[in-house]
Design a protein around this motif. Structure first.
Motif, mmCIF file in Angstrom:
data_model
loop_
_atom_site.group_PDB
_atom_site.id
_atom_site.type_symbol
_atom_site.label_atom_id
_atom_site.label_comp_id
_atom_site.label_asym_id
_atom_site.label_seq_id
_atom_site.Cartn_x
_atom_site.Cartn_y
_atom_site.Cartn_z
ATOM 1 N N UNK A 1 89.559 103.127 75.054
ATOM 2 C CA UNK A 1 88.111 102.935 75.068
ATOM 3 C C UNK A 1 87.463 103.678 73.907
ATOM 4 N N UNK A 2 87.927 104.919 73.682
ATOM 5 C CA UNK A 2 87.405 105.692 72.557
ATOM 6 C C UNK A 2 87.725 105.007 71.228
ATOM 7 N N UNK A 3 88.951 104.487 71.115
ATOM 8 C CA UNK A 3 89.355 103.811 69.888
ATOM 9 C C UNK A 3 88.513 102.555 69.647
ATOM 10 N N UNK A 4 88.316 101.775 70.693
ATOM 11 C CA UNK A 4 87.524 100.548 70.552
ATOM 12 C C UNK A 4 86.081 100.853 70.159
ATOM 13 N N UNK A 5 85.525 101.908 70.778
ATOM 14 C CA UNK A 5 84.162 102.284 70.425
ATOM 15 C C UNK A 5 84.073 102.754 68.978
ATOM 16 N N UNK A 6 85.088 103.520 68.575
ATOM 17 C CA UNK A 6 85.095 103.998 67.190
ATOM 18 C C UNK A 6 85.250 102.836 66.201
ATOM 19 N N UNK A 7 86.163 101.896 66.507
ATOM 20 C CA UNK A 7 86.365 100.747 65.614
ATOM 21 C C UNK A 7 85.118 99.873 65.562
ATOM 22 N N UNK A 8 84.409 99.776 66.698
ATOM 23 C CA UNK A 8 83.181 98.992 66.712
ATOM 24 C C UNK A 8 82.129 99.615 65.795
ATOM 25 N N UNK A 9 81.982 100.946 65.915
ATOM 26 C CA UNK A 9 81.038 101.637 65.030
ATOM 27 C C UNK A 9 81.488 101.527 63.569
ATOM 28 N N UNK A 10 82.810 101.620 63.383
ATOM 29 C CA UNK A 10 83.341 101.508 62.027
ATOM 30 C C UNK A 10 83.091 100.115 61.451
ATOM 31 N N UNK A 11 83.176 99.086 62.314
ATOM 32 C CA UNK A 11 82.922 97.712 61.858
ATOM 33 C C UNK A 11 81.480 97.562 61.395
ATOM 34 N N UNK A 12 80.534 98.152 62.159
ATOM 35 C CA UNK A 12 79.135 98.101 61.730
ATOM 36 C C UNK A 12 78.964 98.786 60.374
ATOM 37 N N UNK A 13 79.646 99.925 60.252
ATOM 38 C CA UNK A 13 79.561 100.643 58.968
ATOM 39 C C UNK A 13 80.169 99.812 57.843
#
Length: 484
Positions: A177-189
């Motif tokens: 869950x932490x990884x998915x949230x981080x990748x999602x934020x990273x995708x926006x970036x």
């Protein structure tokens, strides 16, 4: 689409975008790899912590038990304590004897398939031969990853008492869950970075190629026959400045070479012209000299035909003087550069006016329109027409049956066309490439300056002259120039 056919600006743009994409993929890959490594380290350390805590609890039970501390008594020693340890540490506790046979499990209602009743021989050997007397087995079941830790537990005299087995489920839901949230934020970036990168790539590629485009345009416009402008580029890089300086140096050298070449060509042209003029002048001078010498020898005042002979000698001299005059006129007309005058003329009327000086009845004029307006100098246009018609007249032999010269004027979009067609002797292939050269002529007299002069005039007004010819059939000259 081949890469080498793309413009430098497009290649810079795609290179920057590709660089951002590669960097994004690499960062995402490194992030996922780092999360996986952290997950493995987390589960390993967590198992070790729980194992250490459970061992500490087990040692306490062994020290406080009233039962004899023997392998056979282990089920009795941990009869109730094993459930307490399971509840406290949240981990199943399984005890085997030193031969790998099941002694006690913290799950009272466990099925036979849930717990292995006997430890594998390879695991027993690994525990026995290991420095820490510990071995961890990792396997997957139903899509879940399990770690199973095996190690000796000892009595108070540090003698192996039993084998402790701790099955541990690697629950990665939280980490995933932490990884998915981080990748999602990273995708926006990354999306934001990509938009910025596209904008920067467009601006940077335009900035880099702007100077190169200026240099390219200047190089394409560079001509030997005209004055070329230097490039003045401010705030450019060292490499661009070097390229601009090299181009400007080349332009300076080209200007100097062009001046030298023009001077050399002019001198050569005048030398050739002087030779031709001298040759043409000598031709009438020779018969004039002979006539005068003959007159001196044969002059007899008492001759009754003296007046007739004087008239003959005079006529001969006059003819040769006229020849010299025509040579001088032809040379003078060719040397005069036609002045560009912005006169708006009716080309149809001017061509008719030019034809009025000819008395030959086989000259025919036609025009598709009564009025075709164009910017041209009146005198020069008449000179073009008269020279072309005069050449056509001279190209028709005296014995030619049904001689004909047709002069046509018509417009083609924004261009004016004048054609002069005759049925004369035509032009041979050997002479076609030299027909517009100064001093070239196929006639026995004249200097061959007429067509060269016509070409010079027409090109001055941004036009051109062409011809088609067949030996024995005739020739057609076509003059084309813009209306404005």
């Amino acid at each position: 689409m081949k890469l080498n056919k793309l413009s430098l600006r497009v290649r810079i743009f795609f290179a920057m975008i590709l660089l951002v994409l590669i960097a994004s993929v690499l960062i995402a890959g490194v992030t996922i790899y780092q999360y996986n490594e952290e997950a493995r380290d987390y589960h390993k350390e967590r198992l070790e912590r729980k194992e250490a805590a459970i061992i500490s609890d087990i040692n306490y039970v062994i020290r406080e038990t009233t039962w004899p501390v023997e392998t056979e008594k282990v089920p009795l020693i941990f009869k109730d304590e094993i459930y307490r340890i399971d509840a406290i540490h949240g981990l199943r506790v399984i005890l085997y004897d030193l031969d790998g046979t099941l002694l006690k499990s913290s799950k009272a209602s466990i099925t036979k398939d849930s717990v292995v009743s006997c430890i594998d021989v390879d695991i027993l050997n690994a525990i026995s031969n290991g420095a820490e007397h510990r071995f961890v087995v990792k396997n997957q079941k139903n899509g879940e990853t399990f770690q199973s830790s095996y190690r000796y537990i000892y009595d108070v005299r540090s003698k192996p008492l039993a084998i402790l087995n701790l099955p541990y489920l690697e629950n990665d839901d939280f980490l995933n869950k932490e990884l998915n949230e981080f990748l999602e934020r990273l995708a926006y970036a990354y999306v934001f970075m990509m938009l910025i990168a596209i904008l920067l790539a467009l601006l940077l590629s335009k900035y880099i190629t702007r100077t190169l485009k200026t240099i390219s345009d200047k190089i394409n416009e560079t001509r030997l026959e005209k004055r070329n402008k230097r490039i003045d580029v401010s705030s450019s890089s060292e490499e661009i400045s070097t390229l601009v300086n090299s181009y400007n140096s080349m332009i300076d050298e080209l200007e100097e070479s062009a001046v030298q070449l023009a001077t050399s060509e002019r001198e050569q042209a005048w030398r050739e012209m002087a030779k031709q003029v001298a040759h043409e002048i000598k031709n009438p001078l020779t018969p004039m000299r002979l006539s005068v010498q003959s007159f001196q020898r044969k002059f007899d005042p008492q001759d009754e035909n003296i007046h007739q002979k004087v008239d003959e000698y005079s006529q001969t001299l006059i003819q040769q003087i006229d020849t010299l005059s025509s040579i001088a006129s032809a040379f003078s007309n060719f040397a005069k550069m036609p002045a560009q005058k912005n006169e708006t003329l009716n080309v149809v009327n001017i061509v008719k006016l030019g034809l009025d000086i000819f008395s030959e009845d086989y000259i025919v004029f036609s025009s598709e329109e009564d009025e075709i307006l164009a910017n041209f100098d009146r005198t020069q246009l008449i000179r073009v027409v008269t020279n072309l018609v005069k050449n056509s007249i001279q190209a028709i032999p005296d014995e030619q049956e049904n001689p004909r010269i047709e002069v046509r004027v018509f417009s083609d979009n924004e261009m004016v066309k004048i054609t002069v067609e005759d049925n004369g002797v035509g032009i041979s292939e050997d002479n076609e490439i030299k027909i517009f050269e100064p001093k070239f002529t196929t006639k026995s007299s004249g200097m061959g300056l007429g067509l060269a002069m016509v070409k010079n005039i027409v090109e001055t007004y941004k036009g051109n002259i062409t011809f088609t010819s067949q030996l024995g059939i005739g020739t057609t000259f076509t003059v084309t120039f813009p209306k404005k």
